[in-house]
Scaffold this motif. Structure first.
Motif, PDB file in Angstrom:
ATOM      1  N   ASN A 225      47.721  34.170  15.552  1.00 32.02           N
ATOM      2  CA  ASN A 225      47.174  35.137  14.613  1.00 32.02           C
ATOM      3  C   ASN A 225      48.193  36.254  14.355  1.00 32.02           C
ATOM      4  N   MET A 226      48.773  36.274  13.154  1.00 34.96           N
ATOM      5  CA  MET A 226      49.789  37.273  12.824  1.00 34.96           C
ATOM      6  C   MET A 226      49.221  38.686  12.874  1.00 34.96           C
ATOM      7  N   GLY A 227      47.920  38.822  12.566  1.00 32.41           N
ATOM      8  CA  GLY A 227      47.277  40.134  12.590  1.00 32.41           C
ATOM      9  C   GLY A 227      47.301  40.745  13.986  1.00 32.41           C
ATOM     10  N   ILE A 228      47.007  39.917  14.994  1.00 35.00           N
ATOM     11  CA  ILE A 228      47.015  40.402  16.377  1.00 35.00           C
ATOM     12  C   ILE A 228      48.410  40.862  16.759  1.00 35.00           C
ATOM     13  N   ILE A 229      49.425  40.078  16.353  1.00 32.78           N
ATOM     14  CA  ILE A 229      50.809  40.435  16.647  1.00 32.78           C
ATOM     15  C   ILE A 229      51.130  41.803  16.035  1.00 32.78           C
ATOM     16  N   ALA A 230      50.786  41.945  14.759  1.00 30.70           N
ATOM     17  CA  ALA A 230      51.132  43.176  14.047  1.00 30.70           C
ATOM     18  C   ALA A 230      50.460  44.385  14.686  1.00 30.70           C
ATOM     19  N   GLU A 231      49.222  44.215  15.160  1.00 34.36           N
ATOM     20  CA  GLU A 231      48.480  45.369  15.623  1.00 34.36           C
ATOM     21  C   GLU A 231      48.715  45.714  17.094  1.00 34.36           C
ATOM     22  N   TYR A 232      48.941  44.692  17.938  1.00 34.17           N
ATOM     23  CA  TYR A 232      48.952  44.977  19.376  1.00 34.17           C
ATOM     24  C   TYR A 232      50.290  44.794  20.078  1.00 34.17           C
ATOM     25  N   CYS A 233      51.274  44.186  19.397  1.00 34.62           N
ATOM     26  CA  CYS A 233      52.500  43.862  20.126  1.00 34.62           C
ATOM     27  C   CYS A 233      53.647  44.826  19.804  1.00 34.62           C
ATOM     28  N   ASP A 234      54.601  44.913  20.742  1.00 34.70           N
ATOM     29  CA  ASP A 234      55.829  45.662  20.503  1.00 34.70           C
ATOM     30  C   ASP A 234      56.894  44.720  19.961  1.00 34.70           C
ATOM     31  N   ASP A 235      57.015  43.573  20.631  1.00 36.49           N
ATOM     32  CA  ASP A 235      58.040  42.606  20.249  1.00 36.49           C
ATOM     33  C   ASP A 235      57.354  41.289  19.927  1.00 36.49           C
ATOM     34  N   VAL A 236      58.061  40.451  19.196  1.00 38.91           N
ATOM     35  CA  VAL A 236      57.464  39.164  18.860  1.00 38.91           C
ATOM     36  C   VAL A 236      58.534  38.082  18.845  1.00 38.91           C
ATOM     37  N   ALA A 237      58.126  36.891  19.309  1.00 35.33           N
ATOM     38  CA  ALA A 237      59.002  35.724  19.216  1.00 35.33           C
ATOM     39  C   ALA A 237      58.255  34.674  18.407  1.00 35.33           C
ATOM     40  N   VAL A 238      58.925  34.088  17.433  1.00 37.05           N
ATOM     41  CA  VAL A 238      58.293  33.068  16.599  1.00 37.05           C
ATOM     42  C   VAL A 238      58.766  31.706  17.090  1.00 37.05           C
ATOM     43  N   MET A 239      57.807  30.835  17.395  1.00 34.18           N
ATOM     44  CA  MET A 239      58.177  29.517  17.918  1.00 34.18           C
ATOM     45  C   MET A 239      57.887  28.427  16.901  1.00 34.18           C
ATOM     46  N   TYR A 240      58.772  27.440  16.879  1.00 34.36           N
ATOM     47  CA  TYR A 240      58.522  26.250  16.060  1.00 34.36           C
ATOM     48  C   TYR A 240      59.059  25.043  16.812  1.00 34.36           C
ATOM     49  N   MET A 241      58.206  24.051  17.037  1.00 35.14           N
ATOM     50  CA  MET A 241      58.593  22.808  17.700  1.00 35.14           C
ATOM     51  C   MET A 241      59.395  23.035  18.988  1.00 35.14           C
ATOM     52  N   GLY A 242      58.841  23.856  19.866  1.00 32.29           N
ATOM     53  CA  GLY A 242      59.464  24.035  21.176  1.00 32.29           C
ATOM     54  C   GLY A 242      60.725  24.865  21.184  1.00 32.29           C
ATOM     55  N   ARG A 243      60.962  25.630  20.129  1.00 32.07           N
ATOM     56  CA  ARG A 243      62.117  26.532  20.097  1.00 32.07           C
ATOM     57  C   ARG A 243      61.686  27.897  19.595  1.00 32.07           C
ATOM     58  N   VAL A 244      62.370  28.942  20.081  1.00 29.80           N
ATOM     59  CA  VAL A 244      62.156  30.261  19.498  1.00 29.80           C
ATOM     60  C   VAL A 244      63.112  30.354  18.320  1.00 29.80           C
ATOM     61  N   VAL A 245      62.571  30.424  17.102  1.00 32.37           N
ATOM     62  CA  VAL A 245      63.455  30.429  15.940  1.00 32.37           C
ATOM     63  C   VAL A 245      63.851  31.843  15.525  1.00 32.37           C
ATOM     64  N   GLU A 246      62.998  32.815  15.901  1.00 27.89           N
ATOM     65  CA  GLU A 246      63.341  34.181  15.546  1.00 27.89           C
ATOM     66  C   GLU A 246      62.644  35.127  16.517  1.00 27.89           C
ATOM     67  N   SER A 247      63.318  36.194  16.898  1.00 25.65           N
ATOM     68  CA  SER A 247      62.663  37.175  17.751  1.00 25.65           C
ATOM     69  C   SER A 247      63.191  38.563  17.449  1.00 25.65           C
ATOM     70  N   GLY A 248      62.361  39.550  17.735  1.00 24.61           N
ATOM     71  CA  GLY A 248      62.756  40.924  17.475  1.00 24.61           C
ATOM     72  C   GLY A 248      61.560  41.832  17.668  1.00 24.61           C
ATOM     73  N   THR A 249      61.685  43.067  17.207  1.00 18.31           N
ATOM     74  CA  THR A 249      60.530  43.947  17.295  1.00 18.31           C
ATOM     75  C   THR A 249      59.561  43.564  16.180  1.00 18.31           C
ATOM     76  N   VAL A 250      58.316  44.002  16.329  1.00 13.23           N
ATOM     77  CA  VAL A 250      57.314  43.665  15.326  1.00 13.23           C
ATOM     78  C   VAL A 250      57.744  44.166  13.952  1.00 13.23           C
ATOM     79  N   ARG A 251      58.312  45.386  13.919  1.00 13.41           N
ATOM     80  CA  ARG A 251      58.754  45.960  12.644  1.00 13.41           C
ATOM     81  C   ARG A 251      59.829  45.090  11.992  1.00 13.41           C
ATOM     82  N   GLN A 252      60.797  44.661  12.822  1.00 11.31           N
ATOM     83  CA  GLN A 252      61.882  43.820  12.291  1.00 11.31           C
ATOM     84  C   GLN A 252      61.344  42.516  11.717  1.00 11.31           C
ATOM     85  N   ILE A 253      60.456  41.886  12.462  1.00  9.79           N
ATOM     86  CA  ILE A 253      59.969  40.568  12.040  1.00  9.79           C
ATOM     87  C   ILE A 253      59.102  40.679  10.784  1.00  9.79           C
ATOM     88  N   PHE A 254      58.265  41.704  10.738  1.00 12.00           N
ATOM     89  CA  PHE A 254      57.357  41.791   9.592  1.00 12.00           C
ATOM     90  C   PHE A 254      58.029  42.355   8.343  1.00 12.00           C
TER      91      PHE A 254
END
Lengths: 335, 321
Positions: A225-254
């Motif tokens: 749920n992207m909404g939960i990430i945006a509201e409650y997290c500091d950092d986020v890692a995006v995973m696809y098929m067993g890999r982290v494809v992108e990571s950073g702070t919530v502000r950077q990612i969004f």
């Protein structure tokens, strides 16, 4: 590893399942670093390996799963030594000392996560007595205090009640109590609110933020749920098929998503106030079969920006701005 | 909790009434003079027709059937089960001799089947798809696929005739009537009875334990840092044994049925033998009482089973399944 600021660092982790003669490549190459005291979000669609990655940290895997490579470095104390959880025996004493005491975990389905035949008090007590030498009276007092802190009304009475006498949201609070009773440094919440309704979701997530404030616990929230990430997290890692494809702070990612997959994920969620004529973006196709090992970028078949290079190998992560990592050939990645 | 137990045992009463009614009317339908079954036949020999009619009136055999039923029920409660048609002794006395004998071997067989069934089933679950799992399954299958009388005869040949460790049959020798002395007579028949049940109990245990082992709360227990052995004993076993207890209780009635054959093979004077001899001698009074007793046993045991399950599972205790 900078143990002062980092509590958990996962390097090139690979987890696989043997299913008959087939091998399922659930986690292919996860690199992730969780900052001490932060709330780290992990997001991705179903089957992308986010839950398996988190279960691998505590080695709570089914018997047919195994770690095929990589390190899970965990530093319980700031500035102290890091230990490699991936090298531990799954049933060994070392691993058991970590579980429930240093790293605690709560699960997706609170309805099924509590043993129906024991009182909730005794189930919290079990975790406490496993790791600390306290007498039962003292332990009971601590548990009741924690239940009260977690917003469970009449904790003295509820202590002696059974799971079926609790609602879903209350059960998840009990699960959090089990997880928090030994004051772990890291709390892993594997889709903690997926099975709960929206108002309860907000309560549970806010509770986890409060715990972070009061106990200094680092938290990992796994969700789709992207909404939960945006509201409650500091950092986020995006995973696809067993890999982290992108990571950073919530502000950077969004605000500045780089990977085509992240961009699509961010744009496929409606935002209040967006023009009615705007179409939501969709990602064409579906996730490939995880039992077939890829020899190149897994997102290539669904990617609008795929080039010849994408069919040749895997892109390494590059830092596109401080703390913002992306793995994509179109963003300057090299294989 | 206490309320649940009381309610559970009170619920036996209507079932018991139906069963007694069936048996009572069954007795009514039987051929022959009911007087012969109700009065000590020695007392009645040489009585005139008038005397017999007077006795009939005195016993209320001319009363409406319902009145007779209620009176009969009262007699049963007082322990007056009537008289055997063949041996002329009170049925109560006959059953008092035979019932404990059957209870002993069936009880021992249950303990045997429950112990080995649960033990082997748990082993299978914990070491699923290994040699131990397959080995146990084969042993269990042998038990359930060989007919009881065949196993019984093999055992008699081996342990009684060849090795001479155990007697070929009977219940006790003259002068030695203690439980320990009887035990050597009980071993073989109990083993035969229990052996046929092991496969079932084991299979049910294995599947039930495996089912529980895949539940989320087992992962929760593991996430607390609990040892695998403790997880099994504390979290898996207690949840997994409920269906096994139900199976064991349900099987007990079959055990009493199965014991007819085994008792005959071992010449063991139990209820099964009594049933066979009384039916072949058309001794209906005895046969019906044996049936009644078996039915009562099944009812009582199922209540006991429910109570055990309620003790194990709070959801049952609090009336929510």
């Amino acid at each position: 590893m900078d143990t002062q600021n980092t509590i958990l660092q996962i390097d090139h982790l690979k987890t696989r399942f043997k299913v008959g003669k087939k091998t399922v490549y659930a986690v292919n190459d996860v690199n992730l670093s969780v900052a001490r005291g932060h709330v780290q979000g992990i997001v991705g669609e179903s089957g992308c390996g986010k839950s398996v990655t988190m279960r691998t940290v505590l080695q709570l895997l089914s018997p047919n799963a195994y770690i095929a490579g990589g390190d899970i470095l965990f530093a319980p104390e700031p500035g102290g030594d890091a230990i490699d959880l991936a090298k531990m025996d799954r049933y060994g004493e070392e691993m058991r000392a970590i579980r429930g005491q240093k790293i605690a975990m709560i699960f997706q389905n609170p309805m099924a996560s509590l043993n129906p035949v024991y009182t909730i008090g005794s189930q919290i007590m079990e975790n406490l007595l496993l790791h600390e030498k306290v007498d039962k009276e003292e332990a009971k007092k601590r548990i009741i205090n924690l239940l009260a802190e977690l917003g469970i009304p009449e904790p003295e009475q509820r202590y002696n009640e059974y799971p079926h006498q609790f609602s879903g949201g209350m059960k998840q609070r009990v699960m959090i109590a089990i997880a928090m009773i030994c004051n772990p440094g890291l709390l892993i919440a594997d889709e903690p609110t997926t099975a709960l309704d929206v108002t309860i979701q907000a309560q549970i997530l806010r509770l986890m933020l409060e715990l972070r404030e009061h106990h200094g616990t680092s938290v990992i929230i796994v969700t789709h749920n992207m909404g939960i990430i945006a509201e409650y997290c500091d950092d986020v890692a995006v995973m696809y098929m067993g890999r982290v494809v992108e990571s950073g702070t919530v502000r950077q990612i969004f605000q500045n998503p780089q990977h085509p997959y992240t961009r699509a994920l961010v744009r496929c969620v409606p935002v209040p106030g967006m023009p009615k004529t705007n179409d939501l973006e969709t990602i064409s196709g579906s996730t490939p079969d995880a039992s077939i090992a890829f020899d190149h970028c897994e997102f290539e078949p669904r990617c609008k920006f795929a080039t010849e290079a994408c069919r040749k190998g895997f892109p390494q992560a590059v830092e596109c701005e401080p703390g913002h990592m992306v793995s994509c050939f179109a963003r300057g990645g090299q294989s | 909790m206490r309320q649940y137990f009381i309610a559970r045992f009170l619920s036996i009463i209507p079932k018991l009434l139906v069963i007694t009614m069936l048996i009572f009317f069954g007795l009514k339908l039987l051929p022959g003079d009911p007087l012969a079954r109700l009065v000590n036949p020695e007392e009645m020999s040489g009585a005139s027709l008038e005397q017999m009619e007077a006795k009939r009136e005195e016993l209320g055999l001319n009363d409406p059937v319902i009145v007779q039923y209620v009176r009969w029920l009262g007699n049963m409660l007082k322990g007056d089960f009537g008289y055997s048609l063949t041996s002329h002794s009170p049925v109560r006395k006959i059953i008092a001799q035979r019932f404990p004998a059957t209870l002993e071997i069936c009880g021992l067989a249950m303990i045997f089947a429950a112990f080995f069934g649960l033990l082997m089933g748990c082993q299978c679950a914990r070491h699923r798809n290994t040699a131990l799992d397959y080995g146990n399954t084969v042993i269990g299958l042998i038990g359930s696929s060989f007919p009881g009388f065949f196993v019984a005869m093999c055992l008699i040949m081996l342990f009684a005739l060849k090795l001479k460790w155990l007697p070929t049959g009977g219940r006790m020798t003259v002068g030695e009537t203690g439980l320990l002395a009887r035990l050597k007579y009980m071993v073989l028949p109990s083993f035969c009875l229990g052996f046929s049940m092991i496969a079932n109990v084991m299979r049910m245990t294995r599947d039930s334990m495996l089912d529980v082992m895949n539940r989320d709360y087992i992962t929760t227990a593991r996430a607390k840092g609990e040892k695998e052995g403790v997880i099994f004993a504390k979290h898996v076993f207690r949840n997994g044994c409920t269906p096994v207890i139900l199976l064991l209780i349900g099987r007990f009635s079959l055990l009493v049925g199965g014991s007819t054959i085994i008792e005959t093979v071992f010449n063991y004077p139990g209820m099964g033998m009594l049933m066979i001899t009384s039916i072949s001698a058309s001794d209906y009074q005895v046969a019906m009482m044996v049936l009644l007793l078996a039915a009562v046993m099944v009812l009582l045991l199922s209540a006991v089973g429910d109570v055990i399950i309620a003790l194990l599972d709070p959801r049952v205790r609090f009336g929510k399944a």
